[in-house]
Design a protein around this motif. Structure first.
Motif, short mmCIF file in Angstrom:
data_model
loop_
_atom_site.label_atom_id
_atom_site.label_comp_id
_atom_site.label_asym_id
_atom_site.label_seq_id
_atom_site.Cartn_x
_atom_site.Cartn_y
_atom_site.Cartn_z
N GLU A 86 -18.44 -30.06 49.44
CA GLU A 86 -17.15 -30.31 48.80
C GLU A 86 -17.33 -30.26 47.29
O GLU A 86 -18.33 -30.76 46.76
CB GLU A 86 -16.63 -31.70 49.20
N GLU A 87 -16.35 -29.67 46.61
CA GLU A 87 -16.40 -29.63 45.16
C GLU A 87 -14.98 -29.61 44.61
O GLU A 87 -14.18 -28.76 44.98
CB GLU A 87 -17.16 -28.40 44.66
N ASN A 88 -14.68 -30.59 43.78
CA ASN A 88 -13.45 -30.61 43.03
C ASN A 88 -13.77 -31.25 41.68
O ASN A 88 -14.91 -31.69 41.48
CB ASN A 88 -12.30 -31.28 43.81
N PRO A 89 -12.84 -31.33 40.76
CA PRO A 89 -13.18 -31.81 39.42
C PRO A 89 -13.83 -33.20 39.36
O PRO A 89 -14.59 -33.48 38.44
CB PRO A 89 -11.84 -31.82 38.68
N LEU A 90 -13.56 -34.07 40.33
CA LEU A 90 -14.13 -35.41 40.28
C LEU A 90 -15.07 -35.74 41.43
O LEU A 90 -15.55 -36.86 41.54
CB LEU A 90 -13.01 -36.46 40.24
N ARG A 91 -15.35 -34.77 42.29
CA ARG A 91 -16.20 -35.05 43.46
C ARG A 91 -17.06 -33.84 43.81
O ARG A 91 -16.60 -32.71 43.80
CB ARG A 91 -15.33 -35.43 44.65
N LEU A 92 -18.32 -34.14 44.13
CA LEU A 92 -19.24 -33.11 44.59
C LEU A 92 -20.04 -33.70 45.74
O LEU A 92 -20.57 -34.81 45.62
CB LEU A 92 -20.19 -32.69 43.46
#
Length: 144
Positions: A86-92
């Motif tokens: 998962e990758e989004n601006p606030l989470r990896l």
């Protein structure tokens, strides 16, 4: 027109990189601290990456002990990400493997894969909003 298009591509690429730069920097700091295996390196990792208000509230020794346990159980980690979940601006969320394993090996035992969850602070994304989420993939699979 070509110049405008090239400029837009550069801006878009820079924006995408800057959104994921903090999480990758924290991931790399964790891998270095884990691979050093010392309480000092892990303590520095925590001091540098935990949001300051969070850092003030934690029991540093307990957090160091937790990261030391992970370091002892998994040993040295490969610096390359095995799988991005998962990758989004606030989470990896990524899977990491042992340093001696190849990222091309697709049949690694789930108990030998470390799941790393990085949640960045929304107000200051250079810091973690909580400690890293860490655990063996096999545990996550059992929950399902």
């Amino acid at each position: 027109m070509k110049t405008l298009f090239a400029s837009l591509l550069i801006i878009a690429g820079t924006t995408c990189y800057s959104k994921s730069g903090n999480d990758l920097e924290i991931l790399n700091k964790f891998i270095r601290a884990n691979n050093s295996g010392t309480e000092e390196a892990i303590g520095e990792f925590i001091k540098e990456t935990y949001e300051p208000h969070l850092f003030e509230k934690i029991d540093l020794e307990k957090h160091i002990d937790f990261y030391m346990m992970i370091s002892k159980n998994f040993g040295h980690l490969n610096t390359m990400v095995y799988k991005k979940i998962e990758e989004n601006p606030l989470r990896l969320v990524v899977h990491l493997i042992k340093e001696s394993e190849s990222v091309l090996n697709k049949s690694i035992d789930p108990s030998e894969i470390l799941v790393v969850e990085i949640d960045l602070n929304k107000d200051n994304p250079k810091y973690l909003s909580r400690g890293l989420g860490l655990g063996a993939l096999v545990c996550e699979l059992r929950k399902e």
